[in-house]
Scaffold this motif. Structure first.
Motif, PDB file in Angstrom:
ATOM      1  N   PHE A  41       0.845  -1.187   0.000  1.00 31.07           N
ATOM      2  CA  PHE A  41       0.000   0.000   0.000  1.00 31.07           C
ATOM      3  C   PHE A  41       0.881   1.238   0.000  1.00 31.07           C
ATOM      4  N   MET A  42       0.450   2.256  -0.746  1.00 32.51           N
ATOM      5  CA  MET A  42       1.103   3.566  -0.717  1.00 32.51           C
ATOM      6  C   MET A  42       0.006   4.601  -0.504  1.00 32.51           C
ATOM      7  N   HIS A  47      -3.730  10.171  -1.064  1.00 30.26           N
ATOM      8  CA  HIS A  47      -4.316   9.295  -2.079  1.00 30.26           C
ATOM      9  C   HIS A  47      -3.780   7.873  -1.881  1.00 30.26           C
ATOM     10  N   GLN A  48      -4.657   6.927  -1.586  1.00 30.18           N
ATOM     11  CA  GLN A  48      -4.227   5.556  -1.304  1.00 30.18           C
ATOM     12  C   GLN A  48      -4.214   4.706  -2.566  1.00 30.18           C
ATOM     13  N   ILE A  49      -3.155   3.906  -2.706  1.00 27.70           N
ATOM     14  CA  ILE A  49      -2.920   3.068  -3.873  1.00 27.70           C
ATOM     15  C   ILE A  49      -2.532   1.678  -3.364  1.00 27.70           C
ATOM     16  N   LYS A  54      -0.098  -0.221  -9.696  1.00 25.67           N
ATOM     17  CA  LYS A  54      -0.710   1.099  -9.456  1.00 25.67           C
ATOM     18  C   LYS A  54       0.309   2.073  -8.858  1.00 25.67           C
ATOM     19  N   ILE A  55       1.192   1.563  -8.014  1.00 24.67           N
ATOM     20  CA  ILE A  55       2.251   2.406  -7.444  1.00 24.67           C
ATOM     21  C   ILE A  55       3.167   2.896  -8.557  1.00 24.67           C
ATOM     22  N   LEU A  56       3.501   2.019  -9.492  1.00 21.85           N
ATOM     23  CA  LEU A  56       4.329   2.424 -10.629  1.00 21.85           C
ATOM     24  C   LEU A  56       3.631   3.509 -11.441  1.00 21.85           C
ATOM     25  N   GLU A  57       2.329   3.368 -11.675  1.00 22.81           N
ATOM     26  CA  GLU A  57       1.580   4.409 -12.387  1.00 22.81           C
ATOM     27  C   GLU A  57       1.711   5.750 -11.690  1.00 22.81           C
ATOM     28  N   LYS A  58       1.603   5.739 -10.360  1.00 25.43           N
ATOM     29  CA  LYS A  58       1.706   6.990  -9.595  1.00 25.43           C
ATOM     30  C   LYS A  58       3.105   7.584  -9.740  1.00 25.43           C
TER      31      LYS A  58
END
Length: 129
Positions: A41-42, A47-49, A54-58
């Motif tokens: 989780f990030m 904004h939670q991912i 999804k973390i890479l997208e962010k």
């Protein structure tokens, strides 16, 4: 599992390695290798991912190229499953923006003889009223 007696060295070593990759625009996308595909989780500025994709997208959506970072402190604690809780206090400047204080907290979860980032919380220390 027992407390990891090397938690301080692990925390400091991880922070040094993580930021050396993140702060290099050519290598920034490689921070995804610290995260699990499903169990990470990030929270980035509220904004939670979940999950490495999804973390890479962010990470890839961040528009800055240059980061100047000063780490003030790295505090670490062992977790009861052999992992490490890490809190980083520092100051960063992206591109030509003003420098800002920031706080980043990581939880490293043991897997075999290594770790992955299970939790990552990043927040600029802005005091907008």
């Amino acid at each position: 599992m027992a407390l990891n007696p090397q938690y301080e060295d692990i925390g400091k070593g991880f922070v040094q390695q993580y930021y050396s990759i993140f702060d290099d625009p050519a290598n920034r996308a490689n921070v995804v290798n610290f995260y699990s595909a499903t169990e990470s989780f990030m929270t980035f500025e509220g904004h939670q991912i979940q999950g490495a994709p999804k973390i890479l997208e962010k990470v890839q959506s961040l528009s800055f190229q240059k980061i100047t970072r000063v780490i003030t402190t790295v505090d670490s604690q062992p977790t009861f499953d052999g992992g490490v809780l890490i809190n980083v206090l520092g100051r960063l400047q992206t591109d030509e923006d003003q420098p800002h204080a920031y706080i980043q907290t990581f939880v490293l979860k043991p897997v075999g003889v290594s770790f992955f980032v299970q939790h990552d919380i990043f927040r600029l220390a802005l005091h907008d009223v």
